[in-house]
Design a protein around this motif. Structure first.
Motif, PDB file in Angstrom:
ATOM      1  N   ALA A  27       0.823  -1.215   0.000  1.00  0.00           N
ATOM      2  CA  ALA A  27       0.000   0.000   0.000  1.00  0.00           C
ATOM      3  C   ALA A  27       0.852   1.259   0.000  1.00  0.00           C
ATOM      4  O   ALA A  27       0.499   2.255  -0.620  1.00  0.00           O
ATOM      5  CB  ALA A  27      -0.922  -0.008   1.208  1.00  0.00           C
ATOM      6  N   ASP A  44      -1.176   4.186   1.190  1.00  0.00           N
ATOM      7  CA  ASP A  44      -2.435   4.389   0.467  1.00  0.00           C
ATOM      8  C   ASP A  44      -3.475   3.397   1.009  1.00  0.00           C
ATOM      9  O   ASP A  44      -3.419   2.207   0.700  1.00  0.00           O
ATOM     10  CB  ASP A  44      -2.193   4.154  -1.031  1.00  0.00           C
ATOM     11  CG  ASP A  44      -3.417   4.444  -1.890  1.00  0.00           C
ATOM     12  OD1 ASP A  44      -4.547   4.358  -1.380  1.00  0.00           O
ATOM     13  OD2 ASP A  44      -3.242   4.738  -3.094  1.00  0.00           O
ATOM     14  N   LYS A  91      -5.520   1.504  -1.659  1.00  0.00           N
ATOM     15  CA  LYS A  91      -4.771   0.426  -2.303  1.00  0.00           C
ATOM     16  C   LYS A  91      -4.717  -0.803  -1.408  1.00  0.00           C
ATOM     17  O   LYS A  91      -4.819  -1.937  -1.892  1.00  0.00           O
ATOM     18  CB  LYS A  91      -3.358   0.911  -2.636  1.00  0.00           C
ATOM     19  CG  LYS A  91      -2.546  -0.058  -3.474  1.00  0.00           C
ATOM     20  CD  LYS A  91      -1.226   0.572  -3.891  1.00  0.00           C
ATOM     21  CE  LYS A  91      -0.417  -0.373  -4.771  1.00  0.00           C
ATOM     22  NZ  LYS A  91       0.878   0.230  -5.190  1.00  0.00           N
ATOM     23  N   ASN A  95      -8.231  -2.527  -1.465  1.00  0.00           N
ATOM     24  CA  ASN A  95      -8.424  -3.188  -2.764  1.00  0.00           C
ATOM     25  C   ASN A  95      -7.586  -4.460  -2.861  1.00  0.00           C
ATOM     26  O   ASN A  95      -8.045  -5.490  -3.368  1.00  0.00           O
ATOM     27  CB  ASN A  95      -8.051  -2.240  -3.906  1.00  0.00           C
ATOM     28  CG  ASN A  95      -9.198  -1.340  -4.317  1.00  0.00           C
ATOM     29  OD1 ASN A  95     -10.364  -1.717  -4.187  1.00  0.00           O
ATOM     30  ND2 ASN A  95      -8.884  -0.156  -4.791  1.00  0.00           N
ATOM     31  N   THR A 125      -0.855  -8.049  -6.242  1.00  0.00           N
ATOM     32  CA  THR A 125      -0.486  -6.638  -6.406  1.00  0.00           C
ATOM     33  C   THR A 125       0.693  -6.445  -7.350  1.00  0.00           C
ATOM     34  O   THR A 125       1.087  -5.301  -7.618  1.00  0.00           O
ATOM     35  CB  THR A 125      -0.127  -6.010  -5.048  1.00  0.00           C
ATOM     36  OG1 THR A 125       0.959  -6.740  -4.451  1.00  0.00           O
ATOM     37  CG2 THR A 125      -1.327  -6.023  -4.109  1.00  0.00           C
TER      38      THR A 125
END
Length: 340
Positions: free
Chosen positions: A215, A218, A221, A224, A245
């Motif tokens: 991340a 974030d 992110k 997700n 990712t």
């Protein structure tokens, strides 16, 4: 069978049972499902939310400028302010525009002015939220400055941007500025564990650590990535997160750099080729991870300085359109040669 009975049977067949509804709920986007509804729920920015809550409690909101990277709570904070000020009527008193889609002066002259002029009751002012305001043209920003003056009695503006330096000074001087930094690792880890528990997903400690690393401050992110990794199996672990990712493990990046600094270009290139070809990483992502992780490597100061100098040069060349593979191999080659 009568027509009424036939229609009833068709309706019964078309309606999903409770199990189907519950399963469908898993398809919901988690960043929206778990978006904070109040300022108290916004994670990682206690000092900022404390000041914003004071504005809300006093019902005395100035024009605001939120700046910072993506996924750190700027839009969420703006919506939370509106919900707490207006309650169920917040959507009627809150206009959200994305300046990156509507960058011209006509947007300021038309939509913003029409909303600011429209009549409303029960509240002393309405809120216009302009997301990605740094994408507005200079003419549009100048028009916005004039609009902020013209409707200051009944309208408050909240501007969100990644770079406050791209906002003209006359607008900055009319706003209270809040700078949102990347969200701390602890806040991201806590939120991902909370969501995993709510969704009945098992996570491992290294899986949560991988989510935090991927991340990079974030929150959006991280959530997700958690949702995507949860689809791959019953347990969200390190392997699932790094795979979904397309992120390299820190040790892989360190191994590549160490081989190069030790003069073994062949081994360093092999690791790079695996990241680019087998893991499908973009060259820019490898550069970003190098920049983030370099201080955690077991390297002396001189080697770090040499590496950072080359990272900056390669990043610029890739940004300007140079071939990613060629530039990254050149970076490793230069590190290998300097060791000789």
């Amino acid at each position: 069978m009568s027509e009424v009975e036939s229609e009833a049977d068709e309706v019964a067949e078309s309606e999903p049972d409770e199990a189907e509804v519950a399963e469908a709920g898993r398809d919901e986007i988690w960043i929206e499902k778990y978006r904070p509804g109040t300022l108290d729920e916004v994670a990682g920015h206690d000092d900022i939310t404390a000041r914003l809550k004071r504005y809300v409690e006093r019902d005395d909101l100035p024009n605001l400028l939120f700046s910072g990277p993506a996924g750190v709570g700027k839009t969420t904070s703006a919506v939370a302010i509106a919900k707490q000020l207006y309650g169920d009527d917040w959507e009627q008193n809150f206009l959200e525009l994305n300046a990156s889609d509507q960058r011209g002066i006509d947007v300021v002259r038309d939509r913003i002015k029409n909303f600011a002029r429209s009549s409303f009751g029960g509240h002393s002012y309405r809120i216009i939220f302009l997301d990605e305001a740094d994408s507005l043209t200079s003419d549009a920003q100048s028009a916005l400055r004039r609009t902020m003056e013209q409707f200051s009695s009944n309208t408050r503006f909240i501007l969100s941007c990644n770079y406050s330096s791209k906002i003209i000074d006359p607008i900055q001087s009319r706003c209270a500025t809040f700078r949102f930094g990347p969200i701390g690792d602890e806040a991201i880890a806590e939120q991902t564990r909370k969501i995993a528990a709510e969704e009945g997903i098992e996570t491992t400690e290294d899986g949560v650590d991988a989510l935090v690393y991927a991340a990079d401050g974030d929150m959006r992110k991280a959530i997700n990535a958690l949702q995507a990794a949860a689809v791959m199996g019953e347990v969200v672990d390190e392997e699932a997160v790094f795979t979904i990712t397309s992120t390299a493990r820190p040790e892989e990046i360190e191994q590549m750099v160490t081989h190069a600094i030790e003069g073994d270009f062949t081994k360093a290139r092999k690791v790079l080729d695996d990241l680019l070809t087998n893991k499908g990483m973009a060259g820019g992502d490898i550069i970003d991870q190098l920049h983030r992780s370099v201080w955690e490597f077991d390297l002396d100061d001189e080697a770090i300085v040499r590496l950072m100098d080359r990272v900056g040069e390669v990043d610029y060349r890739i940004t300007e359109g140079a071939n990613e593979s060629v530039q990254l191999e050149a970076l490793l080659a230069s590190l290998s040669l300097e060791d000789e």
